[in-house]
Design a protein around this motif. Structure first.
Motif, short mmCIF file in Angstrom:
data_model
loop_
_atom_site.label_atom_id
_atom_site.label_comp_id
_atom_site.label_asym_id
_atom_site.label_seq_id
_atom_site.Cartn_x
_atom_site.Cartn_y
_atom_site.Cartn_z
N PRO A 63 14.75 63.90 19.61
CA PRO A 63 14.60 65.33 19.34
C PRO A 63 13.64 65.98 20.33
O PRO A 63 12.70 65.33 20.81
N LEU A 64 13.89 67.23 20.67
CA LEU A 64 12.97 67.97 21.51
C LEU A 64 11.77 68.37 20.65
O LEU A 64 11.85 68.40 19.42
N PRO A 65 10.63 68.66 21.27
CA PRO A 65 9.47 69.11 20.49
C PRO A 65 9.83 70.30 19.59
O PRO A 65 10.66 71.14 19.98
N ALA A 66 9.23 70.36 18.43
CA ALA A 66 9.52 71.42 17.45
C ALA A 66 9.42 72.80 18.10
O ALA A 66 8.48 73.09 18.84
N ARG A 79 24.58 57.15 32.73
CA ARG A 79 25.14 56.87 31.40
C ARG A 79 25.52 58.18 30.73
O ARG A 79 24.95 59.22 31.02
N PRO A 80 26.47 58.12 29.80
CA PRO A 80 26.82 59.34 29.07
C PRO A 80 25.65 59.82 28.20
O PRO A 80 24.91 59.01 27.64
N VAL A 81 25.51 61.13 28.11
CA VAL A 81 24.49 61.75 27.28
C VAL A 81 25.16 62.77 26.37
O VAL A 81 25.95 63.59 26.84
N THR A 82 24.84 62.70 25.09
CA THR A 82 25.33 63.70 24.13
C THR A 82 24.18 64.62 23.77
O THR A 82 23.09 64.15 23.44
N THR A 83 24.42 65.92 23.86
CA THR A 83 23.43 66.90 23.42
C THR A 83 23.87 67.45 22.07
O THR A 83 25.07 67.54 21.79
N TYR A 84 22.89 67.79 21.25
CA TYR A 84 23.15 68.24 19.87
C TYR A 84 22.47 69.57 19.58
O TYR A 84 21.33 69.79 19.98
N GLN A 85 23.15 70.39 18.83
CA GLN A 85 22.55 71.61 18.30
C GLN A 85 21.53 71.26 17.23
O GLN A 85 20.51 71.92 17.09
N SER A 86 21.78 70.19 16.51
CA SER A 86 20.90 69.72 15.44
C SER A 86 19.74 68.90 16.02
O SER A 86 19.95 68.05 16.89
N ALA A 87 18.54 69.11 15.53
CA ALA A 87 17.38 68.33 15.98
C ALA A 87 17.43 66.89 15.47
O ALA A 87 16.66 66.05 15.92
N GLU A 88 18.35 66.59 14.54
CA GLU A 88 18.49 65.24 13.99
C GLU A 88 19.73 64.52 14.54
O GLU A 88 20.11 63.48 14.04
N CYS A 89 20.38 65.11 15.55
CA CYS A 89 21.61 64.57 16.13
C CYS A 89 22.74 64.50 15.12
O CYS A 89 23.62 63.64 15.21
N ASN A 90 22.74 65.41 14.15
CA ASN A 90 23.83 65.48 13.19
C ASN A 90 25.06 66.08 13.85
O ASN A 90 24.96 67.02 14.62
N GLU A 91 26.20 65.55 13.52
CA GLU A 91 27.44 66.05 14.09
C GLU A 91 28.05 67.17 13.26
O GLU A 91 29.19 67.57 13.50
N THR A 92 27.29 67.71 12.31
CA THR A 92 27.77 68.85 11.54
C THR A 92 27.63 70.13 12.35
O THR A 92 28.33 71.10 12.10
N SER A 108 24.52 75.73 28.42
CA SER A 108 25.10 75.06 27.27
C SER A 108 25.71 76.11 26.34
O SER A 108 25.18 77.21 26.23
N PRO A 109 26.80 75.77 25.66
CA PRO A 109 27.40 76.74 24.75
C PRO A 109 26.60 76.91 23.44
O PRO A 109 26.98 77.71 22.59
N TYR A 110 25.51 76.16 23.28
CA TYR A 110 24.66 76.26 22.10
C TYR A 110 23.23 75.86 22.50
O TYR A 110 23.00 75.34 23.58
N GLN A 111 22.28 76.14 21.60
CA GLN A 111 20.89 75.75 21.83
C GLN A 111 20.77 74.25 21.58
O GLN A 111 21.03 73.78 20.49
N VAL A 112 20.39 73.50 22.60
CA VAL A 112 20.24 72.05 22.48
C VAL A 112 18.86 71.75 21.87
O VAL A 112 17.85 72.25 22.33
N ARG A 113 18.87 70.91 20.82
CA ARG A 113 17.62 70.55 20.13
C ARG A 113 17.35 69.05 20.14
O ARG A 113 16.28 68.61 19.74
N ALA A 114 18.34 68.25 20.58
CA ALA A 114 18.18 66.79 20.62
C ALA A 114 19.25 66.22 21.53
O ALA A 114 20.24 66.88 21.86
N PHE A 115 19.07 64.94 21.92
CA PHE A 115 20.07 64.26 22.73
C PHE A 115 20.05 62.77 22.46
O PHE A 115 19.10 62.23 21.90
N LYS A 116 21.15 62.09 22.86
CA LYS A 116 21.26 60.63 22.83
C LYS A 116 21.82 60.17 24.16
O LYS A 116 22.75 60.78 24.70
N VAL A 117 21.27 59.07 24.66
CA VAL A 117 21.81 58.43 25.85
C VAL A 117 22.56 57.19 25.37
O VAL A 117 22.04 56.42 24.55
#
Length: 120
Positions: A63-66, A79-92, A108-117
């Motif tokens: 997660p990015l800093p609050a 490596r592939p990186v997934t960015t998430y709108q959710s700070a918890e990497c939820n796919e909802t 980005s088409p949304y505000q990114v709040r977290a990522f996974k490599v």
């Protein structure tokens, strides 16, 4: 009246190619080999955060800093990186995966709040 509206619409569309041709090309943000670079503003503007594989747990949510979000990114991790709108990497919410061979995303088409490599 109808002829005037159609003529105005045609005149407006004739100007579009000129406006596009005059638009400045997007400059890529600076991001070194093996890094994931994140910018606070579109077009690689604002504060930049740099992450390297040596400091990231692979396949773990980072997660990015609050209160902080990202609007542009460059993935040069290899490596592939997934960015998430959710700070918890939820796919909802919104999420997107970017290849690691050198992907620059000026907005980005949304505000990114977290990522996974991910592993390759």
């Amino acid at each position: 009246m109808r002829t005037t509206v159609v003529a105005a619409a045609l005149a407006a569309t004739a100007l579009i190619p000129q406006a596009v041709a005059q638009a400045a090309p997007v400059r890529l943000g600076t991001c070194g080999s093996g890094q994931l670079c994140l910018w606070a503003k579109p077009e690689f503007g604002g504060a930049r955060q740099v992450h390297e594989l040596s400091t990231i747990d692979i396949e773990s949510c980072v997660p990015l800093p609050a209160g902080r979000t990202v609007q542009a990114l460059a993935n040069r991790t290899g490596r592939p990186v997934t960015t998430y709108q959710s700070a918890e990497c939820n796919e909802t919410g919104e999420f997107e995966t970017y290849p690691g061979g050198g992907t620059w995303v000026p907005q980005s088409p949304y505000q990114v709040r977290a990522f996974k490599v991910w592993e390759n």
